[in-house]
Design a protein around this motif. Sequence first.
Motif, PDB file in Angstrom:
ATOM      1  N   ALA A 278       4.239 -18.654  -7.699  1.00 29.45           N
ATOM      2  CA  ALA A 278       5.031 -18.020  -7.120  1.00 29.45           C
ATOM      3  C   ALA A 278       5.677 -18.290  -5.825  1.00 29.45           C
ATOM      4  O   ALA A 278       5.296 -18.495  -5.102  1.00 29.45           O
ATOM      5  N   THR A 279       7.145 -18.175  -5.702  1.00 23.77           N
ATOM      6  CA  THR A 279       7.651 -18.422  -4.667  1.00 23.77           C
ATOM      7  C   THR A 279       9.239 -17.293  -3.826  1.00 23.77           C
ATOM      8  O   THR A 279       9.370 -16.797  -5.303  1.00 23.77           O
ATOM      9  N   GLY A 280       9.493 -17.438  -3.110  1.00 23.70           N
ATOM     10  CA  GLY A 280      10.086 -16.518  -2.715  1.00 23.70           C
ATOM     11  C   GLY A 280       9.685 -14.686  -2.369  1.00 23.70           C
ATOM     12  O   GLY A 280       8.492 -14.139  -3.419  1.00 23.70           O
ATOM     13  N   SER A 281      10.372 -13.877  -1.537  1.00 27.48           N
ATOM     14  CA  SER A 281       9.627 -13.701  -0.915  1.00 27.48           C
ATOM     15  C   SER A 281       9.517 -11.917  -1.567  1.00 27.48           C
ATOM     16  O   SER A 281       9.136 -11.149  -1.452  1.00 27.48           O
ATOM     17  N   ASN A 282      11.013 -12.194  -2.526  1.00 24.85           N
ATOM     18  CA  ASN A 282      11.142 -10.817  -3.252  1.00 24.85           C
ATOM     19  C   ASN A 282       9.842 -10.489  -4.582  1.00 24.85           C
ATOM     20  O   ASN A 282       9.824  -9.993  -4.931  1.00 24.85           O
ATOM     21  N   LYS A 283       9.732 -11.429  -4.746  1.00 19.23           N
ATOM     22  CA  LYS A 283       7.899 -11.899  -5.523  1.00 19.23           C
ATOM     23  C   LYS A 283       6.978 -11.114  -4.585  1.00 19.23           C
ATOM     24  O   LYS A 283       5.387 -11.445  -5.662  1.00 19.23           O
ATOM     25  N   ALA A 284       6.573 -11.139  -3.448  1.00 25.04           N
ATOM     26  CA  ALA A 284       5.898 -10.606  -2.402  1.00 25.04           C
ATOM     27  C   ALA A 284       4.664  -9.381  -3.148  1.00 25.04           C
ATOM     28  O   ALA A 284       4.048  -8.955  -2.985  1.00 25.04           O
ATOM     29  N   VAL A 285       6.117  -8.213  -3.423  1.00 21.63           N
ATOM     30  CA  VAL A 285       4.463  -7.603  -4.230  1.00 21.63           C
ATOM     31  C   VAL A 285       4.176  -7.827  -5.695  1.00 21.63           C
ATOM     32  O   VAL A 285       3.504  -7.018  -6.154  1.00 21.63           O
ATOM     33  N   ALA A 286       4.976  -7.574  -6.445  1.00 20.44           N
ATOM     34  CA  ALA A 286       4.081  -8.530  -7.869  1.00 20.44           C
ATOM     35  C   ALA A 286       2.980  -9.533  -7.591  1.00 20.44           C
ATOM     36  O   ALA A 286       2.261  -9.140  -7.912  1.00 20.44           O
ATOM     37  N   ILE A 287       3.252  -9.731  -6.491  1.00 21.32           N
ATOM     38  CA  ILE A 287       1.901 -11.280  -6.060  1.00 21.32           C
ATOM     39  C   ILE A 287       1.204 -10.374  -5.836  1.00 21.32           C
ATOM     40  O   ILE A 287      -0.598 -10.456  -5.922  1.00 21.32           O
ATOM     41  N   LEU A 288       1.139  -9.423  -4.747  1.00 25.37           N
ATOM     42  CA  LEU A 288      -0.027  -8.562  -3.700  1.00 25.37           C
ATOM     43  C   LEU A 288      -0.990  -7.875  -5.442  1.00 25.37           C
ATOM     44  O   LEU A 288      -2.252  -7.824  -5.371  1.00 25.37           O
ATOM     45  N   GLY A 289       0.063  -7.231  -6.270  1.00 23.73           N
ATOM     46  CA  GLY A 289      -0.261  -6.097  -7.434  1.00 23.73           C
ATOM     47  C   GLY A 289      -1.116  -7.157  -8.488  1.00 23.73           C
ATOM     48  O   GLY A 289      -2.115  -6.994  -8.334  1.00 23.73           O
ATOM     49  N   ALA A 290      -0.728  -8.734  -8.273  1.00 30.46           N
ATOM     50  CA  ALA A 290      -1.696  -9.503  -9.341  1.00 30.46           C
ATOM     51  C   ALA A 290      -3.031 -10.071  -8.702  1.00 30.46           C
ATOM     52  O   ALA A 290      -3.677  -9.725  -8.817  1.00 30.46           O
TER      53      ALA A 290
END
Length: 315
Positions: A278-290
């Motif tokens: 996953a790339t893109g800072s817009n996905k940071a919250v989604a990455i952290l949750g996962a």
Amino acid sequence: MDSSMEKSLLTRIAWMYYVQDMTQGEIAAKLNFSRTKITRCLAKAKNTGIVEIHIASEYRACLDTEQALKDRFPFLETVVVPAGNSDAVTKEGAGKACAGYLENILTDGDVVGIAWGSSLYEVGKFLGLKKPLNITVVQLMGGLNSSETINPEEIVKQIARRLHANGVWLNTPAMMDTPEIKKALLSDEGVKRVLTKATSCTKALFGVGDVSDDGSLVISNALTVAEMAKLRDMGAAGNLLGWFYDVNGNPIHSFVSDRVISVPFEDIKRIPHKICLATGSNKAVAILGAIRGGCMNTLVTDEVTAQEVLRLARQ
């Protein structure tokens, strides 16, 4: 051997190894030396300054970020690449790194679950095994919703082709119109076989989706903008294979849960080796949750995104 001759020899060996990409065995055969002597010469070339190894500053920063992620999440293996000058360049770089990582960990007999998304398309472009392995690829999520920009089946099939793998396809839409249609499809023997096969995956490769109006499920027409807004109101921070979760990785049961055709959330978490690209800072919250939800063992991302994940984790 006088010092000038020795320096010349060390330089020659170093040139053959580092510039011409010859193996130590090839150099030993060419110079009629033992392989052990070549190893010693290469070590001496570094110790005496003939060979100086520099890591470009952008990659050095990435290594620091990888270590910071490791310190924060000790269970997580990370691959962090430099951010490019555009989202497309960043995504391509991460896809290439992910392809290399996957090639190194695949073993004979692996059953690899594959999701879909534009990031995984980049992985497929760069995959190429050096020796054939008996691998099966399983599609983890339906994907026949109409879209001009994303063709899920082709992404999964491309990865299967590049791995010379046997393919098991989930030939259904990602999202059904009603729970009743989903229930009917899940009763189909072919669909049940694929979802059962997915529970035997030894590895899985997937991305995570954000909950913006530009998320892949909206772009692919699986969800409407209004439906995504409703999910945000319910506390959704991201989705994995169509299953939505909050910032702590807790699953959110919603109207989507009753319509998505995908390997169940808890079954995904039970796959032994889960790789998230996953790339893109817009996905940071989604990455952290996962990460917090135990949905991945390995994260492949770019430096800017990784730093944003770390910033959010410290809050």
